[in-house]
Enzyme design. Structure first.
Site, PDB file in Angstrom:
ATOM      1  N   ASP A  77       0.804  -1.233   0.000  1.00 34.45           N
ATOM      2  CA  ASP A  77       0.000   0.000   0.000  1.00 34.45           C
ATOM      3  C   ASP A  77       0.828   1.268   0.000  1.00 34.45           C
ATOM      4  O   ASP A  77       0.436   2.279  -0.580  1.00 34.45           O
ATOM      5  CB  ASP A  77      -0.963   0.013   1.195  1.00 34.45           C
ATOM      6  N   ASP A  80       5.807   0.407   3.249  1.00 28.58           N
ATOM      7  CA  ASP A  80       6.152  -0.831   3.948  1.00 28.58           C
ATOM      8  C   ASP A  80       5.920  -2.024   3.021  1.00 28.58           C
ATOM      9  O   ASP A  80       5.684  -1.862   1.829  1.00 28.58           O
ATOM     10  CB  ASP A  80       5.346  -0.960   5.245  1.00 28.58           C
ATOM     11  N   TYR A 225      -4.957   0.548   9.492  1.00 29.76           N
ATOM     12  CA  TYR A 225      -6.134   0.915   8.700  1.00 29.76           C
ATOM     13  C   TYR A 225      -7.391   0.610   9.501  1.00 29.76           C
ATOM     14  O   TYR A 225      -8.017  -0.428   9.322  1.00 29.76           O
ATOM     15  CB  TYR A 225      -6.130   0.175   7.351  1.00 29.76           C
ATOM     16  N   GLU A 460       5.603   9.880   2.990  1.00 29.23           N
ATOM     17  CA  GLU A 460       5.165   8.538   2.598  1.00 29.23           C
ATOM     18  C   GLU A 460       4.127   8.610   1.480  1.00 29.23           C
ATOM     19  O   GLU A 460       3.111   9.288   1.606  1.00 29.23           O
ATOM     20  CB  GLU A 460       4.592   7.758   3.779  1.00 29.23           C
TER      21      GLU A 460
END
Length: 481
Positions: A77, A80, A225, A460
């Site tokens: 996603d 990571d 999430y 990010e």
């Protein structure tokens, strides 16, 4: 006269108190191409021969092995190496919506095939994940262990723990979002691969039935999430895409009689109401009178965001950027730009306006605001810098991303997790590998930006930031202003 012309050009280039990049000329086609390339950098699994990201290699080839299943593929996603089901599905749903809405523009820019490939990379994985009725694999990788090691996915040795939802452990949000992704993608592939399209649609129907018959929020992806909005938005979203894909009365009945909806001021992986409302507003304007309330709710979204209405309550920085919250804030920028462009086109086609109380907003204003948001990300901002890696003036060089910031290592190299952060994460220098096309988290509410990968909220990137940028960039690449 020369000096007068120069002054006039300068005035024309001025926007919200700052100059546009290169005198107002942004290469939207280049930004479009690169935004798709970032998604290719996020691929997990066995990479294809035409892989354009040369520093990426095969990874996660044993995913699913712990349970004797094949879960190779899909997307990481963000920065990571975990595969999270909810944001991955939202990424694919919004890519499919883009492919449907901007089919002509993507053909013109010769990017439709690449967008189709990006969608299919996700749906191929979802077919594997939805192995049977009332069951879905929703995550691969132990997020805690993964976040304790700063290494490329090609060299990761952290546990590839598997997470699932079923009748005993429901997850309405993920099941309904995955159903939306597969239904929307079924529309995309209907004229390309009918057999594949039917397969996706059958899976979507089963997943939606599972989502509404076994209601419950899945907390397994928390704290990374967490579904703060609940699951009613995903149910409306999933039903809308299934109705668009099938035209079956059961989904229309769910939308008009059972679904819950609400006026909101954001569109994101966690909150889908605004997206569904724009789709349903188009249905209303095409003659479906039973969904009239969704047109008003779609209008309410616009009224809440636009700074020139009395109903707005979304914070806009002095430089002109939407800022909802720290941490990948650009996701709200691209999602708003996407909905504003899409809704503007719908309204223009139907000769309609947005109604904010007694005040009417013309579609052209939505388009203007959406363009302003995208231009800010691409360099037209107080910092005079791009927030897309590898694009424009002074782009970010240290995206918070393991694969990009770690040099290519031999496949069997053992990385010591304890030393990985001091060796690569804390290294104050450009990433070893350019994460081309990645739109990073962006500046804070004061338009301040620090290009250091330790500033994860600013640096990010995420797949769903870019998936929602592709439509606006295609629109701008072909139609400009």
């Amino acid at each position: 006269m020369r000096y007068l012309n120069f002054i006039l050009l300068a005035i024309l280039a001025l926007s919200n108190g700052y100059f546009m990049v290169d005198g107002g000329k942004i290469n939207y086609k280049d930004a479009l191409t690169k935004s798709i390339m970032f998604l290719e950098a996020q691929r997990s699994g066995k990479l294809p021969r035409n892989n354009r990201i040369k520093w990426r290699g095969d990874s996660g080839l044993d995913d699913g092995k712990l349970a004797g299943v094949d879960l190779v593929g899909g997307y990481y996603d963000a920065g990571d190496n975990v595969k999270y089901g909810l944001p991955m599905a939202f990424t694919v749903t919004t890519l499919a919506w883009t492919a449907i809405t901007y089919k002509s523009e993507l053909k013109t820019t010769r990017e439709l095939g690449n967008v189709h490939a990006a969608i299919r990379w996700g749906t191929d994985y979802f077919i594997k994940a939805a192995t049977k009725k009332n069951f879905l694999w929703v995550q691969v990788g132990d997020p805690v262990k993964d976040h304790q090691c700063w290494t490329r996915p090609e060299n990761m040795q952290t546990p590839r723990t598997l997470y699932k939802i079923n009748q005993q452990v429901p997850g309405t949000e993920i099941a309904a979002e995955t159903a939306a992704a597969m239904a929307a993608s079924a529309i995309v592939f209907r004229d390309v691969d009918q057999k594949y399209s039917r397969r996706l649609l059958n899976k979507a129907k089963l997943l939606f039935d599972f989502a509404k018959s076994h209601k419950g929020t899945y907390d397994g992806e928390c704290p990374f999430y967490c579904s703060y909005s609940g699951y009613n938005d995903e149910l409306l979203w999933g039903a809308t895409w299934l109705y668009l894909a099938t035209k079956k009365a059961e989904y229309y009945k769910f939308i008009t009689e059972q679904a819950v909806s609400s006026s909101v001021a954001e569109f994101s992986w966690d909150l889908k109401y605004a997206g569904a409302q724009v789709l349903l507003a188009e249905m209303h304007l095409s003659g479906e009178h039973s969904v009239q309330n969704f047109k008003q709710q779609a209008d309410n979204f616009i009224c809440a965001v636009l700074p020139d209405t009395s109903f707005h309550h979304v914070y806009i920085t002095k430089g002109g950027l939407i800022h909802l919250r720290d941490g990948a804030n650009t996701q709200y920028v691209t999602s708003t730009a996407f909905l504003f462009f899409a809704y503007s086109n719908i309204l223009t086609k139907n000769r309609e306006n947005v109604h904010c109380g007694k005040h009417q907003i013309k579609p052209a204003r939505l388009r203007e605001f959406a363009k302003q948001q995208m231009d800010y990300l691409l360099g037209s901002n107080p910092n005079k810098r791009s927030y897309m890696a590898g694009f424009g003036v002074n782009p970010p060089t240290q995206p918070h991303h393991r694969g990009a910031s770690v040099p290519i290592l031999q496949s069997k190299t053992v990385v010591e997790c304890g030393m990985s952060f001091s060796k690569w994460f804390q290294r104050d220098a450009p990433n070893y590998n350019e994460l081309t096309g990645a739109i990073v988290g962006g500046p804070d509410k004061n338009d301040k930006f620090i290009d250091k990968r330790s500033e994860s909220s600013m640096l990010e990137p995420c797949t769903y930031i870019n998936s929602l940028a592709i439509g606006p960039l295609a629109e701008l690449a072909v139609h400009g202003k």
